[in-house]
Design a protein around this motif. Structure first.
Motif, PDB file in Angstrom:
ATOM      1  N   VAL A  91       0.852  -1.184   0.000  1.00 14.28           N
ATOM      2  CA  VAL A  91       0.000   0.000   0.000  1.00 14.28           C
ATOM      3  C   VAL A  91       0.891   1.238   0.000  1.00 14.28           C
ATOM      4  O   VAL A  91       1.905   1.286   0.694  1.00 14.28           O
ATOM      5  CB  VAL A  91      -0.936  -0.014   1.223  1.00 14.28           C
ATOM      6  N   GLY A  92       0.537   2.230  -0.781  1.00 17.44           N
ATOM      7  CA  GLY A  92       1.341   3.434  -0.903  1.00 17.44           C
ATOM      8  C   GLY A  92       2.206   3.455  -2.155  1.00 17.44           C
ATOM      9  O   GLY A  92       2.775   4.503  -2.493  1.00 17.44           O
ATOM     10  N   THR A  93       2.322   2.312  -2.832  1.00 14.54           N
ATOM     11  CA  THR A  93       3.113   2.258  -4.063  1.00 14.54           C
ATOM     12  C   THR A  93       2.429   3.069  -5.158  1.00 14.54           C
ATOM     13  O   THR A  93       1.216   2.971  -5.363  1.00 14.54           O
ATOM     14  CB  THR A  93       3.282   0.808  -4.551  1.00 14.54           C
ATOM     15  N   ARG A  94       3.221   3.847  -5.883  1.00 15.91           N
ATOM     16  CA  ARG A  94       2.685   4.576  -7.030  1.00 15.91           C
ATOM     17  C   ARG A  94       2.654   3.641  -8.240  1.00 15.91           C
ATOM     18  O   ARG A  94       3.636   2.951  -8.508  1.00 15.91           O
ATOM     19  CB  ARG A  94       3.514   5.816  -7.322  1.00 15.91           C
ATOM     20  N   VAL A  95       1.537   3.675  -8.941  1.00 11.13           N
ATOM     21  CA  VAL A  95       1.348   2.738 -10.047  1.00 11.13           C
ATOM     22  C   VAL A  95       0.678   3.431 -11.226  1.00 11.13           C
ATOM     23  O   VAL A  95       0.069   4.500 -11.106  1.00 11.13           O
ATOM     24  CB  VAL A  95       0.481   1.534  -9.632  1.00 11.13           C
ATOM     25  N   CYS A  96       0.795   2.778 -12.375  1.00 10.12           N
ATOM     26  CA  CYS A  96      -0.069   3.033 -13.524  1.00 10.12           C
ATOM     27  C   CYS A  96      -0.783   1.720 -13.811  1.00 10.12           C
ATOM     28  O   CYS A  96      -0.402   0.674 -13.278  1.00 10.12           O
ATOM     29  CB  CYS A  96       0.745   3.478 -14.738  1.00 10.12           C
ATOM     30  N   VAL A 132       1.206  -1.575 -12.937  1.00  5.48           N
ATOM     31  CA  VAL A 132       2.662  -1.565 -13.095  1.00  5.48           C
ATOM     32  C   VAL A 132       3.215  -0.525 -12.132  1.00  5.48           C
ATOM     33  O   VAL A 132       2.776   0.637 -12.141  1.00  5.48           O
ATOM     34  CB  VAL A 132       3.088  -1.220 -14.536  1.00  5.48           C
ATOM     35  N   ALA A 133       4.143  -0.928 -11.282  1.00 10.88           N
ATOM     36  CA  ALA A 133       4.749   0.014 -10.342  1.00 10.88           C
ATOM     37  C   ALA A 133       5.533   1.078 -11.099  1.00 10.88           C
ATOM     38  O   ALA A 133       6.242   0.781 -12.070  1.00 10.88           O
ATOM     39  CB  ALA A 133       5.666  -0.724  -9.377  1.00 10.88           C
ATOM     40  N   VAL A 134       5.400   2.319 -10.666  1.00  9.01           N
ATOM     41  CA  VAL A 134       6.131   3.427 -11.291  1.00  9.01           C
ATOM     42  C   VAL A 134       7.586   3.366 -10.835  1.00  9.01           C
ATOM     43  O   VAL A 134       7.870   3.470  -9.635  1.00  9.01           O
ATOM     44  CB  VAL A 134       5.500   4.775 -10.913  1.00  9.01           C
ATOM     45  N   PRO A 135       8.546   3.186 -11.759  1.00  9.91           N
ATOM     46  CA  PRO A 135       9.944   3.028 -11.355  1.00  9.91           C
ATOM     47  C   PRO A 135      10.703   4.352 -11.275  1.00  9.91           C
ATOM     48  O   PRO A 135      10.253   5.380 -11.775  1.00  9.91           O
ATOM     49  CB  PRO A 135      10.520   2.156 -12.485  1.00  9.91           C
ATOM     50  N   ASN A 136      11.845   4.292 -10.618  1.00  6.24           N
ATOM     51  CA  ASN A 136      12.833   5.384 -10.614  1.00  6.24           C
ATOM     52  C   ASN A 136      12.307   6.704 -10.058  1.00  6.24           C
ATOM     53  O   ASN A 136      12.811   7.769 -10.407  1.00  6.24           O
ATOM     54  CB  ASN A 136      13.378   5.626 -12.031  1.00  6.24           C
ATOM     55  N   GLU A 330       3.535  -3.635 -24.111  1.00  2.92           N
ATOM     56  CA  GLU A 330       3.878  -2.315 -24.650  1.00  2.92           C
ATOM     57  C   GLU A 330       3.618  -1.226 -23.613  1.00  2.92           C
ATOM     58  O   GLU A 330       4.385  -0.251 -23.520  1.00  2.92           O
ATOM     59  CB  GLU A 330       3.071  -2.046 -25.919  1.00  2.92           C
ATOM     60  N   TYR A 331       2.557  -1.388 -22.828  1.00  5.83           N
ATOM     61  CA  TYR A 331       2.268  -0.418 -21.766  1.00  5.83           C
ATOM     62  C   TYR A 331       3.390  -0.401 -20.737  1.00  5.83           C
ATOM     63  O   TYR A 331       3.903   0.672 -20.371  1.00  5.83           O
ATOM     64  CB  TYR A 331       0.939  -0.783 -21.107  1.00  5.83           C
ATOM     65  N   ARG A 332       3.796  -1.578 -20.292  1.00  6.71           N
ATOM     66  CA  ARG A 332       4.877  -1.674 -19.305  1.00  6.71           C
ATOM     67  C   ARG A 332       6.172  -1.104 -19.856  1.00  6.71           C
ATOM     68  O   ARG A 332       6.882  -0.338 -19.195  1.00  6.71           O
ATOM     69  CB  ARG A 332       5.059  -3.143 -18.905  1.00  6.71           C
ATOM     70  N   ASP A 333       6.499  -1.459 -21.099  1.00  5.68           N
ATOM     71  CA  ASP A 333       7.732  -0.981 -21.702  1.00  5.68           C
ATOM     72  C   ASP A 333       7.726   0.538 -21.862  1.00  5.68           C
ATOM     73  O   ASP A 333       8.756   1.199 -21.682  1.00  5.68           O
ATOM     74  CB  ASP A 333       7.956  -1.647 -23.063  1.00  5.68           C
ATOM     75  N   THR A 334       6.578   1.094 -22.193  1.00  2.00           N
ATOM     76  CA  THR A 334       6.473   2.545 -22.346  1.00  2.00           C
ATOM     77  C   THR A 334       6.758   3.255 -21.031  1.00  2.00           C
ATOM     78  O   THR A 334       7.521   4.236 -20.985  1.00  2.00           O
ATOM     79  CB  THR A 334       5.074   2.926 -22.859  1.00  2.00           C
ATOM     80  N   LEU A 335       6.156   2.767 -19.940  1.00  3.12           N
ATOM     81  CA  LEU A 335       6.399   3.383 -18.634  1.00  3.12           C
ATOM     82  C   LEU A 335       7.881   3.346 -18.293  1.00  3.12           C
ATOM     83  O   LEU A 335       8.450   4.335 -17.800  1.00  3.12           O
ATOM     84  CB  LEU A 335       5.585   2.658 -17.560  1.00  3.12           C
ATOM     85  N   HIS A 336       8.547   2.226 -18.561  1.00  2.00           N
ATOM     86  CA  HIS A 336       9.972   2.132 -18.252  1.00  2.00           C
ATOM     87  C   HIS A 336      10.816   3.011 -19.167  1.00  2.00           C
ATOM     88  O   HIS A 336      11.830   3.570 -18.725  1.00  2.00           O
ATOM     89  CB  HIS A 336      10.414   0.669 -18.314  1.00  2.00           C
ATOM     90  N   MET A 337      10.431   3.158 -20.416  1.00  3.78           N
ATOM     91  CA  MET A 337      11.151   4.058 -21.316  1.00  3.78           C
ATOM     92  C   MET A 337      11.086   5.496 -20.799  1.00  3.78           C
ATOM     93  O   MET A 337      12.078   6.229 -20.841  1.00  3.78           O
ATOM     94  CB  MET A 337      10.566   3.968 -22.730  1.00  3.78           C
ATOM     95  N   ILE A 338       9.912   5.895 -20.296  1.00  2.90           N
ATOM     96  CA  ILE A 338       9.763   7.249 -19.740  1.00  2.90           C
ATOM     97  C   ILE A 338      10.597   7.384 -18.469  1.00  2.90           C
ATOM     98  O   ILE A 338      11.334   8.362 -18.281  1.00  2.90           O
ATOM     99  CB  ILE A 338       8.281   7.547 -19.456  1.00  2.90           C
TER     100      ILE A 338
END
Length: 385
Positions: A91-96, A132-136, A330-338
């Motif tokens: 809980v508290g994790t930022r996600v898309c 998908v957890a928001v990375p970085n 593709e959704y996951r890869d896009t988030l990581h590319m950003i």
């Protein structure tokens, strides 16, 4: 809970019941949500869009009489899990999340039907398997642009664009700019962008277009210097006859040489054209202007019936492809590319409003010289984009 509802083409802030997560669902707090062009269409043409959804097989199409909560481009924070969840993220994790949700045997489109309220709200439900957890430590604004950027990535994949190809993007609204950003990110060097708006042409240049065209003054199809494209039927005939004559001069059977060349990938030069406008007449305009053998990827969503002249497309051997959405990968890869800084979609954002400013933002988005993408911050009191 506060949310913006659309009913009979009217947008208003309303009090809504708190969402209760069911099996496999996650309750999230919305951090940012983008206003999509499909939301603008759905407000004005809700029943037409609902009819199209019904014809496509969806069981719960939207209707203008219903209270629809739009919003499928979002970033959020996990608040609570429903039953039968794996709870891998705290809980508290930022996600898309891919904006789909399973209810019993049905899968609904979040933000585009009454049964699956979207992110024009303080809180909403998403499917655990699609988060998908928001990375970085990526900020909420950029994370919320994952969805439209994934549309651009999927369109580029469907176009099968190689780095050496010439890509022509017709229309530099949010979808066209997303395509340009993804083309540049994937290493395509020759990108021609066309739009009537000077502001959007400048944004296209910032996003990576190598040539920018005002279609009132120049054709995007002839803007690339020394393209080598075949532009008329006599040129196609000369290619066939001339190739046969040249191969006939070799000391081997001409048909064997021809087969070898095809096996090695020899083919006429042609551009990949992305139609990102989506208005009646646009597709025929592309067919009229495109060089022979062009691959046309239709990304813009035209909500009205349209006409094309198939014989002309046949004479030009135009490859016509329609696209929608993206895959979860593709959704996951896009988030990581950003998040990894490979692509920065933030230049597309031209304003941010709170829930109380959504109605005015819809009006403002009709002015292409000022706005491209407006984000909603449900915790903000800002009312003017």
């Amino acid at each position: 809970m506060k949310a913006v509802v659309c009913q009979n083409q009217q947008l208003r802030v309303a009090d809504r019941p708190e969402p209760k997560p069911g099996k496999g669902h996650v309750l999230v707090q919305v951090l940012r949500c983008g206003i999509c062009g499909s939301d603008l269409h759905a407000r004005q043409h809700c029943d037409h869009l609902g009819g199209l959804m019904l014809r496509s097989g969806f069981k719960n199409p939207m209707r203008s009489s219903q209270e629809i909560v739009f919003g499928h481009e979002f970033s959020a924070e996990i608040l609570e899990y429903g039953p039968k969840c794996s709870r891998k993220l705290p809980v508290g994790t930022r996600v898309c999340a891919v904006p789909l949700i399973r209810r019993e045997k049905e899968i609904d489109l979040i933000g585009l039907c009454e049964e699956a309220p979207g992110a024009y709200a303080e809180r909403m439900l998403v499917q655990e398997s699609l988060i998908v957890a928001v990375p970085n430590g990526l900020d909420a604004e950029r994370a919320a642009l994952t969805e439209p950027m994934a549309v651009g990535l999927h369109a580029v994949h469907r176009g099968e664009v190689k780095k050496s190809d010439t890509a022509i993007v017709i229309g530099c609204g949010p979808v066209g700019l997303a395509v340009i950003l993804m083309l540049r990110t994937l290493g395509v060097r020759k990108i021609v962008a066309s739009d009537f708006s000077p502001a959007r042409r400048e944004l296209a240049r910032r996003c990576g277009a190598s040539v920018v065209v005002d279609p009132r003054e120049n054709s995007p199809y002839t803007a690339s210097k020394k393209s080598g494209f075949i532009t008329d039927a006599p040129g196609m005939l000369e290619l066939g006859v001339g190739t046969r004559e040249k191969l006939g001069m070799l000391p081997v059977a001409w048909h064997r040489s021809w087969r070898l060349a095809e096996a090695l990938g020899a083919a006429p030069k042609r551009p990949i054209i992305f139609e990102c406008v989506g208005v009646p007449g646009m597709l025929q305009s592309v067919i009229d202007g495109a060089p022979l053998f062009s691959r046309v990827v239709v990304v813009g969503v035209c909500m009205q019936s349209d006409q094309i002249e198939p014989a002309l497309a046949i004479n030009k051997e135009i490859d016509l492809r329609f696209v929608i959405g993206y895959t979860p990968l593709e959704y996951r890869d896009t988030l990581h590319m950003i998040a990894e800084g490979k692509v920065d979609p933030l230049p597309l954002v031209t304003g941010t409003v709170g829930l109380g400013g959504v109605d005015d933002a819809f009006t403002a988005l009709a002015r292409p010289e000022k706005h491209v993408k407006v984000l909603i911050d449900p915790g903000s009191g800002v009312k003017v984009a």
